[in-house]
Structures are given as C-alpha cells and as structure tokens.
Design a protein around this motif. Structure first.
Motif, PDB file in Angstrom:
ATOM      1  N   VAL A   7      78.936   2.651  49.754  1.00 21.30           N
ATOM      2  CA  VAL A   7      77.984   2.639  48.640  1.00 21.30           C
ATOM      3  C   VAL A   7      77.615   4.071  48.279  1.00 21.30           C
ATOM      4  O   VAL A   7      77.181   4.840  49.140  1.00 21.30           O
ATOM      5  CB  VAL A   7      76.723   1.836  49.012  1.00 21.30           C
ATOM      6  CG1 VAL A   7      75.717   1.868  47.873  1.00 21.30           C
ATOM      7  CG2 VAL A   7      77.095   0.399  49.360  1.00 21.30           C
ATOM      8  N   VAL A   8      77.782   4.419  47.016  1.00 20.21           N
ATOM      9  CA  VAL A   8      77.508   5.782  46.563  1.00 20.21           C
ATOM     10  C   VAL A   8      76.117   5.858  45.937  1.00 20.21           C
ATOM     11  O   VAL A   8      75.751   5.032  45.090  1.00 20.21           O
ATOM     12  CB  VAL A   8      78.570   6.243  45.545  1.00 20.21           C
ATOM     13  CG1 VAL A   8      78.271   7.657  45.057  1.00 20.21           C
ATOM     14  CG2 VAL A   8      79.971   6.196  46.178  1.00 20.21           C
ATOM     15  N   LYS A   9      75.319   6.838  46.384  1.00 19.88           N
ATOM     16  CA  LYS A   9      73.996   7.072  45.817  1.00 19.88           C
ATOM     17  C   LYS A   9      74.124   7.716  44.438  1.00 19.88           C
ATOM     18  O   LYS A   9      75.041   8.516  44.229  1.00 19.88           O
ATOM     19  CB  LYS A   9      73.185   7.998  46.718  1.00 19.88           C
ATOM     20  CG  LYS A   9      72.968   7.496  48.143  1.00 19.88           C
ATOM     21  CD  LYS A   9      72.273   8.581  48.974  1.00 19.88           C
ATOM     22  CE  LYS A   9      72.087   8.146  50.422  1.00 19.88           C
ATOM     23  NZ  LYS A   9      71.454   9.203  51.250  1.00 19.88           N
ATOM     24  N   PRO A  10      73.233   7.439  43.499  1.00 17.48           N
ATOM     25  CA  PRO A  10      72.178   6.420  43.552  1.00 17.48           C
ATOM     26  C   PRO A  10      72.761   5.034  43.323  1.00 17.48           C
ATOM     27  O   PRO A  10      73.686   4.868  42.533  1.00 17.48           O
ATOM     28  CB  PRO A  10      71.256   6.833  42.395  1.00 17.48           C
ATOM     29  CG  PRO A  10      72.170   7.490  41.417  1.00 17.48           C
ATOM     30  CD  PRO A  10      73.217   8.187  42.236  1.00 17.48           C
ATOM     31  N   TYR A  11      72.261   4.045  44.025  1.00 19.72           N
ATOM     32  CA  TYR A  11      72.804   2.699  43.960  1.00 19.72           C
ATOM     33  C   TYR A  11      71.755   1.752  43.390  1.00 19.72           C
ATOM     34  O   TYR A  11      70.561   2.025  43.401  1.00 19.72           O
ATOM     35  CB  TYR A  11      73.231   2.222  45.354  1.00 19.72           C
ATOM     36  CG  TYR A  11      72.202   2.491  46.418  1.00 19.72           C
ATOM     37  CD1 TYR A  11      71.148   1.604  46.629  1.00 19.72           C
ATOM     38  CD2 TYR A  11      72.279   3.629  47.200  1.00 19.72           C
ATOM     39  CE1 TYR A  11      70.201   1.856  47.594  1.00 19.72           C
ATOM     40  CE2 TYR A  11      71.326   3.887  48.171  1.00 19.72           C
ATOM     41  CZ  TYR A  11      70.283   3.005  48.370  1.00 19.72           C
ATOM     42  OH  TYR A  11      69.338   3.251  49.313  1.00 19.72           O
ATOM     43  N   THR A  12      72.234   0.631  42.881  1.00 19.49           N
ATOM     44  CA  THR A  12      71.342  -0.387  42.339  1.00 19.49           C
ATOM     45  C   THR A  12      71.069  -1.459  43.386  1.00 19.49           C
ATOM     46  O   THR A  12      71.765  -1.555  44.404  1.00 19.49           O
ATOM     47  CB  THR A  12      71.956  -1.051  41.103  1.00 19.49           C
ATOM     48  OG1 THR A  12      73.156  -1.747  41.508  1.00 19.49           O
ATOM     49  CG2 THR A  12      72.312  -0.015  40.035  1.00 19.49           C
ATOM     50  N   LEU A  13      70.083  -2.283  43.130  1.00 15.95           N
ATOM     51  CA  LEU A  13      69.780  -3.384  44.039  1.00 15.95           C
ATOM     52  C   LEU A  13      70.948  -4.344  44.130  1.00 15.95           C
ATOM     53  O   LEU A  13      71.282  -4.826  45.224  1.00 15.95           O
ATOM     54  CB  LEU A  13      68.514  -4.123  43.561  1.00 15.95           C
ATOM     55  CG  LEU A  13      68.029  -5.273  44.455  1.00 15.95           C
ATOM     56  CD1 LEU A  13      67.650  -4.761  45.837  1.00 15.95           C
ATOM     57  CD2 LEU A  13      66.852  -5.987  43.798  1.00 15.95           C
TER      58      LEU A  13
END
Length: 235
Positions: free
Chosen positions: A100-106
């Motif tokens: 998962v790459v930041k920024p990530y969504t919910l």
C-alpha cells in the motif's frame, strides 16, 4: 473473532492515522505498535499477530529486513504501508500480502485487509515451485508469482508478471497443485490468484472482468462471479 494486528512505523502520526483507519475498517484488534524493525521482531514474538502493517523506510532494521528476519513460525501476513514505490519487486519476492502506497484511502486499506486475512488462512503443506519450460529450458515458478492459469487444449498457460508459460497439464491438476495459495476459479477454463487481482467489474449481462495488477484483463463467467467476490472479501 477479530484478527490480531500490529503496526510498525517510525512516525507516531503515521501509526495513529493507520490505527484510526483500521478501526473504521473493522475486524481487527491492534495488539501492539513498534517504531523500528528490531522492536517489531520482539513484538512479533510477544504478541503472535495475524497481520502486521509495516513501513519500509525506518532507522536501523528496515521493514524488508524485519520480514526476512522474522522466524517462519511467528511471521504473520504482512501488509507493507510505505511512501516508496521502488521496493515493490523486492516485496513481492518476500511474499507480502499487499503493498500500500501512502497516501492511501480507506477503501484501499480495506482491500489490503481482505487480502491479508485471506493469505493468513491455514493452508495445506506448501509446494515450493511449479515447473514450466521456456525455449527448452526448465524454469521454476513460485506459486505467489503465478497470476492466473488458463486452459488451452491439452495445455495450460501460466501467466506471471513478466511472461507466459505453456505447460502440458490440465486445469484441474494445476488447481490441485496450487491449492491453499489463494487461487479462485473465474470460469470453467481459468483460475486467478486473489493476490494479483486489482479490480472486479460487472457488465449488464452479469458476466465480469478481472483487472490484474499488471493491467491485463480476464473474463469472469457469471456463474463464478460470486465466488470471486467472496474470495476478494475474505469470506
């Protein structure tokens, strides 16, 4: 019963944000946090979590080295949560559940949790490889490298991120060989790895289309769509 999870990140705000979003996802209990890889290894031994959410770029022992050093009997399903995209290939070799790459969504975090919990299910004794031939040479493929298997007459075509291999086998034999590695039938002539599925869409006739992480699309028969949906949701 909720899954037990730990968070490993050297930045307190990042840990707090991730914990807050995981609470919104639900189905998880945070049993510990660590600020570096060395502390995370001690936490793994102490808490025996089902899932670990791990940053890569940390002082001392980084996230990838921490995964390598984790004893096999205490290693949980791992979701890497990082601002860096250039470690994806190396992470795949470590058999992580998701990257998962930041920024990530919910929603992206929810998808990672589904994948991690599917990967964390008990599995039969693991095979180490699948044999295929490439221009006369015998090559070995790890199950986690296989994106999909497609039946083609007396052969199957094994799709990986970088190539396709023709193997004289039946789809049923490949299903049995890959049992316990997160594969789901998508039609009578194909199976796909849940870990490689990026998106499942549905057309107006009830059939579906899978989009793999590589961008390749595969047809999903109407009668198999629900099974694929359940697998993606970790049911």
């Amino acid at each position: 019963m909720s899954a037990r999870a730990i968070i490993v990140d050297d930045e307190p705000p990042a840990r707090e944000r991730l914990a807050r979003m995981l609470a919104e996802v639900g189905g998880l209990t945070i049993v510990g946090e660590a600020a570096d890889g060395a502390a995370a290894l001690e936490l793994l031994e102490a808490t025996r979590p089902d899932i670990a959410f791990v940053d890569i770029n940390m002082p001392g022992v980084n996230g990838l080295d921490m995964i390598r050093a984790a004893p096999p009997d205490s290693r949980p399903a791992v979701v890497l949560v990082t601002a860096h995209i250039n470690f994806a290939v190396e992470a795949l070799d470590l058999d992580v559940a998701d990257y998962v790459v930041k920024p990530y969504t919910l929603e992206r975090l929810r998808q990672a949790c589904r994948r991690a919990q599917l990967l964390g299910r008990p599995a039969p004794p693991e095979i180490s490889w699948v044999a295929a031939r490439d221009a006369g040479d015998l090559v070995t493929l790890l199950p986690q490298d296989v994106m999909a298997v497609l039946a083609e007459g007396n052969y199957v075509r094994i799709l990986t991120q970088n190539a396709g291999y023709m193997v004289r086998s039946t789809l049923k034999q490949m299903q049995e060989r890959l049992a316990g590695h997160g594969f789901v039938p998508i039609s009578r002539s194909a199976i796909a790895s849940v870990r490689w599925i990026e998106r499942l869409s549905r057309d107006r006739h009830g059939d579906g289309t899978l989009t793999l992480r590589t961008g390749e699309s595969l047809r999903v028969s109407r009668s198999f769509r629900r099974e694929v949906e359940d697998a993606l949701q970790g049911h």
